[in-house]
Enzyme design. Structure first.
Site, PDB file in Angstrom:
ATOM      1  N   CYS B 409      21.372 110.393  60.154  1.00 49.57           N
ATOM      2  CA  CYS B 409      21.291 109.628  61.386  1.00 49.57           C
ATOM      3  C   CYS B 409      22.235 110.145  62.461  1.00 49.57           C
ATOM      4  O   CYS B 409      21.902 110.162  63.642  1.00 49.57           O
ATOM      5  CB  CYS B 409      21.522 108.150  61.119  1.00 49.57           C
ATOM      6  SG  CYS B 409      23.118 107.770  60.400  1.00 49.57           S
ATOM      7  N   HIS B 453      25.403 103.411  59.745  1.00 43.52           N
ATOM      8  CA  HIS B 453      24.315 103.967  60.533  1.00 43.52           C
ATOM      9  C   HIS B 453      24.837 104.318  61.931  1.00 43.52           C
ATOM     10  O   HIS B 453      25.888 103.838  62.346  1.00 43.52           O
ATOM     11  CB  HIS B 453      23.183 102.933  60.619  1.00 43.52           C
ATOM     12  CG  HIS B 453      21.907 103.474  61.176  1.00 43.52           C
ATOM     13  ND1 HIS B 453      21.325 104.629  60.702  1.00 43.52           N
ATOM     14  CD2 HIS B 453      21.087 103.023  62.166  1.00 43.52           C
ATOM     15  CE1 HIS B 453      20.213 104.852  61.370  1.00 43.52           C
ATOM     16  NE2 HIS B 453      20.050 103.887  62.281  1.00 43.52           N
ATOM     17  N   ASP B 469      16.640 104.005  68.420  1.00 50.57           N
ATOM     18  CA  ASP B 469      17.096 104.554  67.140  1.00 50.57           C
ATOM     19  C   ASP B 469      16.253 105.767  66.791  1.00 50.57           C
ATOM     20  O   ASP B 469      15.147 105.636  66.287  1.00 50.57           O
ATOM     21  CB  ASP B 469      16.988 103.492  66.042  1.00 50.57           C
ATOM     22  CG  ASP B 469      17.677 103.945  64.757  1.00 50.57           C
ATOM     23  OD1 ASP B 469      18.018 105.154  64.669  1.00 50.57           O
ATOM     24  OD2 ASP B 469      17.864 103.118  63.856  1.00 50.57           O
TER      25      ASP B 469
END
Lengths: 328, 655
Positions: B409, B453, B469
């Site tokens: 991520c 995250h 995202d």
């Protein structure tokens, strides 16, 4: 000491904590006295132990036996090993109370009456064949035993302390005797009989020197002050509530027994307790255990039990009562 | 040499000492562990072989050497680590002069003290259980020390120690609940603080979060008063990074200085929750996007980027009553000057990325289209979401976007934000946690470090900061199912984690549930919780707490006193002795010896002893202890224990 598994290690036998101030010396002296007595009166260890118990419990002893089994020797030996001064009175039908207690005699030199002490003023008195004397004389002695003092001509005199009476009587002779009444028998803490010695002991008796000679060589193992200490200590021996229960159960058993005219008196209960305490002390314990009561029960109680007149199966013996009462 | 303690009692003491020191050994230097072991071993031998203890001069020398060694190693003799190292060493050295009863007492009480120091390192439930066991063990040594010459059987002294510790529990609870708490961690030390915990850091570079995701540690636990939001809205906002140096994202120093809060306009989707945050030694609090600015947790403020920040790092576990709104507008009327810094990037870095963004801009795409173009690129080209990305070069974003195309991520977010900035859109990196895991045993959820995250926010006119995202574009499952499940296979193959069988998962959940309660009610019992809890009982001031505490202690002591008085009144000892004697009678009856009703205990025991010489020792103990307890009026628990122990030996030995 760790708890060893069974079979290994030494037994864990530590004595109960004694409460006498100088325990080792005292028990040592007691044991020495008992050993010395054992050397004189052969084969009679239980009786010697009981006689000593009686003495430590401040009680008086009645020995009922035929003549010649060593009653007098026992009394003499006891007096010697305990370092007590000793007087012997042979009771006869013409013995008067004054012969025992003493008498005041007018002395011309001082122009006053002076009291001459009778034999009862000794620390240990042997009243031989006490049942031969008249009841009046008997009661004079027994009152002195109970009160530990005598009153002659209005004046009260204390008897020595320690004071110990051993009376003997011969049960076989029935002619010309005045049997001690029950109320008088109660004054004796214990009644013992010596009986014939065992064969081995009698052999030794015959082979050794005269008992009287041996007695003369006996030296005291204890002294009166120590004896007093031991008597005090014996009163301090712990009697647990469970033991009081046991004594009560024994007393009740005699009172409820159909074969007895009457049960034991409270005085008998007290005697039992005192004797048990002294017995525990002699065994080196600071507390009474049931076995102490059992050891002193028969000598303490047998002479106080009166069979009922109508009892058919015969009066129960003290041993039977002991066996019938469970230990609580 | 004559020791106060017999040999095997001394061995017990040494074993308990080893038990007490053991957890420290992991933290102590090797030489010290060896020295401690040597001292313990030597003391055991000295007791067995009757060696003389060392002379005064040698002891002095040893103590000085120990002192210098600790100083040499730690550079100090105070503070948590050095202090404990010194304490352990000196306690072991005390063995060299432990001879009299007084020395034994000193060692025993030092052991109690040393036990407490374990709390400086850990307050987990395991630690508490270990320490409770150890305190029972130390108490058993204390009991041994009071029975010189003839220590009790091990089980008995342990049982007695356990009972004593249990008896102390009421007082302990009373003090725990009622003694006024001071703010700060219960077991914190001001200097050389404990080990750092993993968690979100103050910067993000490639690889940071993928490291974090391997940790099973709990970040926080949360329970909801309202319905929990769906997975795609479960973004727990942490630190926000706006400054990029070509590789690493950090919080801008100006943001840290400026205390102007972000403007949060709530629109709906209210979520209320209780969050128990583990102390991660970080200044950031976590909150579900976006926290209600009107109802912020105590001592927290909203920073310019909409993150919750504390004045001081969090060093104790904290419970937060949170209120968030999943529909919001963030900084819709932002100052253009402020937004400028959210478009900065080092012009020399990642030229190919810059070129791509410039290309989009030159195509005349409006901001939403630019965002869409970037996401489409991630989705349609061959990008792979993986925990084990290849290493990146100097231009990390270029390498990732155009060469490796494998990343986690932080790679996607970093690349995405840089693309946005290069396309003249204000954008920033938000780190935090995404997702959660329900604990089926308790009505709460766990968020672990593995849920860490990173995502992006882009500022759009009138709409304010919008969450984008990029990871979701590559791997929608990450957001819907959570990283943990997604990487199950990776973990299994990487050998770090075994396969999660059902029972194991259940055990872990149960354990977590127990720990949650432990943390919430025991470790989290700080000043606020105490005040809240005690105000139910009307004890809201320190004065009232102390009054209640004094009253409670008085009651407990009265109760103990009354118990002792009752015991003195009732002939309980003799009754118990009789019961034990009857038990002994039953055992002896089994091997054929029945006590007659008129048979005294001594006569009975002697009758048995004549026939069973193997039982002699046990019978003697039986008789002696029974007579003492029942007839001599001795009130000694040790005698009863000995009596009970002797009874166990009353059986016919096997041939």
């Amino acid at each position: 000491m760790p708890l060893a598994p069974p079979g290994r290690g030494q037994p864990l036998d530590w004595p109960l904590a004694p409460i006498i101030t100088d325990p080792t010396r005292m028990t040592h002296a007691l044991n020495a006295a008992l050993a010395a007595l054992d050397g004189i009166i052969l084969g009679k260890q239980p009786q010697l132990r009981l006689a000593m118990t009686c003495l430590l419990a401040r009680g008086h002893l009645l020995i009922e036996d035929i003549p010649g089994v060593g009653k007098t020797t026992l009394a003499l030996a006891l007096a010697r090993v305990l370092g007590l001064d000793f007087q012997r009175v042979q009771f006869t039908s013409d013995l008067l109370p004054a012969d025992i207690l003493g008498v005041s005699i007018f002395e011309a030199s001082t122009a006053a009456f002076r009291f001459h002490r009778g034999p009862v003023f000794a620390q240990m008195v042997l009243a031989d064949e006490v049942n031969r004397a008249s009841p009046k004389t008997q009661s004079a002695l027994l009152e002195a035993m109970e009160e530990r003092q005598v009153t002659v001509e209005g004046e009260t005199r204390a008897l020595p302390d320690p004071f110990f009476v051993i009376a003997t009587q011969n049960p076989a002779q029935q002619i010309g005797v005045f049997a001690l009444p029950e109320s008088q028998l109660d004054r004796f803490l214990m009644r013992l009989s010596l009986g014939y010695p065992p064969v081995a002991a009698e052999r030794a008796l015959l082979m050794e020197r005269e008992r009287r000679d041996l007695l003369a060589e006996l030296s005291p193992s204890l002294h009166p002050p120590e004896l007093l200490d031991l008597q005090r200590a014996s009163r301090e021996v712990r009697t647990a509530p469970a033991l009081i229960d046991y004594i009560l159960a024994l007393l009740r058993a005699t009172r409820e027994h159909a074969g007895l005219r009457q049960g034991l008196s409270p005085r008998a209960g007290l005697a039992l307790r005192r004797a048990a305490q002294a017995h525990a002390l002699i065994e080196g314990r600071s507390a009474v255990i049931p076995e102490d009561v059992q050891a002193v029960f028969v000598p303490c109680v047998a002479h106080r039990l009166m069979p009922a007149a109508e009892a058919d199966g015969g009066a129960p013996r003290a041993e039977e009562i002991l066996a019938a009462v469970a230990i609580p | 040499m004559s020791d106060y303690l017999p040999h095997h009692a001394l061995l017990r003491l040494l074993a308990v000492l080893a038990l007490v020191i053991a957890p420290h050994l992991l933290r102590l230097p090797l030489w010290e562990s060896l020295a401690v072991a040597a001292l313990l071993g030597w003391r055991a031998l000295a007791s067995a072989r009757q060696w003389a203890l060392p002379p005064q001069a040698l002891k002095l020398l040893l103590a000085s050497v120990a002192f210098l060694a600790v100083y040499q190693f730690y550079g100090r003799v105070t503070g948590q680590n050095a202090g404990i190292a010194l304490l352990v060493l000196m306690l072991s050295l005390k063995l060299t002069e432990m001879r009299s009863r007084r020395d034994v007492m000193v060692v025993v009480f030092l052991m109690y003290f040393l036990l407490v120091t374990h709390f400086l390192y850990s307050q987990e439930l395991w630690t508490v259980l270990y320490l409770l066991t150890s305190s029972v063990a130390i108490t058993s040594v204390l009991i041994d020390a009071h029975h010189p010459g003839e220590p009790l059987p091990l089980r008995q002294s342990w049982r007695m120690g356990g009972v004593m510790i249990l008896q102390s529990l009421p007082l302990m609870l009373l003090f725990f609940i009622l003694f006024p708490r001071i703010p700060g961690p219960l077991w914190g030390l001001p200097t050389d603080a404990g080990p750092t915990r993993s968690g979100l850091s103050d910067s993000m570079s490639p690889g940071d979060i993928s490291q974090l995701i391997l940790s099973e540690e709990v970040a926080f636990r949360v329970s909801f008063d309202t319905r929990p939001p769906p997975p795609e809205q479960l973004y727990w906002r942490g630190p926000v990074f706006t400054s990029f140096n070509g590789r690493t994202w950090t919080a801008s120093s100006e943001d840290l200085k400026r205390r102007i809060p972000a403007e949060i306009e709530v629109l709906g989707g209210e979520v209320r929750y209780d969050l128990t945050l583990e102390p991660m030694r970080s200044r950031w609090l976590l909150a579900l996007d976006m926290p209600d600015p009107r109802r912020l947790p105590d001592k927290a403020r909203v920073d310019r980027n909409g993150a919750l920040v504390l004045d001081r790092p969090l060093i104790e576990r904290r419970q937060i009553q949170g209120r968030s709104f999943t529909r919001y507008r963030l900084d819709a009327q932002a100052d253009a000057a402020l937004l400028d810094q959210d478009m900065e990037y080092p012009p020399w870095s990642n030229p190919r990325t810059q070129a791509l963004a410039r290309q989009w801009r030159e195509q005349g795409l409006d901001p939403p289209r630019i965002i869409d173009a970037a996401l489409r690129m991630f989705r349609e080209q061959e990008f792979v979401y993986t925990l084990e990305p290849p290493l990146l070069g100097r231009h990390s974003v270029d390498d990732f976007l155009f060469e490796t195309r494998r990343g986690f991520c932080e790679h996607y977010t970093s690349a995405f934000v840089l693309l946005m900035r290069a396309a003249d859109l204000p954008a920033r990196v938000v780190t935090g946690y995404q997702g959660m895991e329900a604990n089926r045993f308790g009505d709460y959820y766990v968020v672990r470090q593995s849920d860490a995250h990173a995502w992006a926010e882009v500022w759009l006119a009138d709409r304010g900061w919008v969450r984008v995202d990029p990871t979701a574009a590559v791997s929608p499952e990450r957001i819907e199912r959570g990283a943990r499940e997604l990487f199950e296979g990776v973990r299994a193959t990487s050998g770090l984690f075994g396969a999660y069988t059902d029972w194991r998962e259940r055990a872990l959940m149960t354990w977590d549930w127990v720990n949650a309660y432990w943390n919430g009610w025991v470790l989290g019992y700080g000043p606020e919780v105490q005040q809240l809890f005690l105000s139910f009982f009307g004890l809201d001031s320190v004065r009232n707490m102390l009054l209640a505490l004094t009253a409670g202690i008085t009651l407990v002591l009265l109760w103990i006193g009354a118990g002792a008085f009752g015991r003195a009144q009732a002939p309980a000892t003799t009754e118990r002795a009789l019961l034990l004697w009857q038990r002994a009678g039953r055992r002896l009856a089994r091997i054929g010896y029945v006590q007659r009703a008129d048979e005294g205990p001594r006569d009975f025991v002697e009758r048995v002893r004549e026939r069973e010489p193997a039982l002699e020792a046990a019978l003697d103990t039986l008789l002696d202890t029974y007579l003492r307890l029942r007839y001599a009026g001795e009130q000694d628990r040790a005698l009863e224990i000995r009596l009970a122990a002797a009874i166990k030996h009353l059986r016919r030995p096997r041939p």
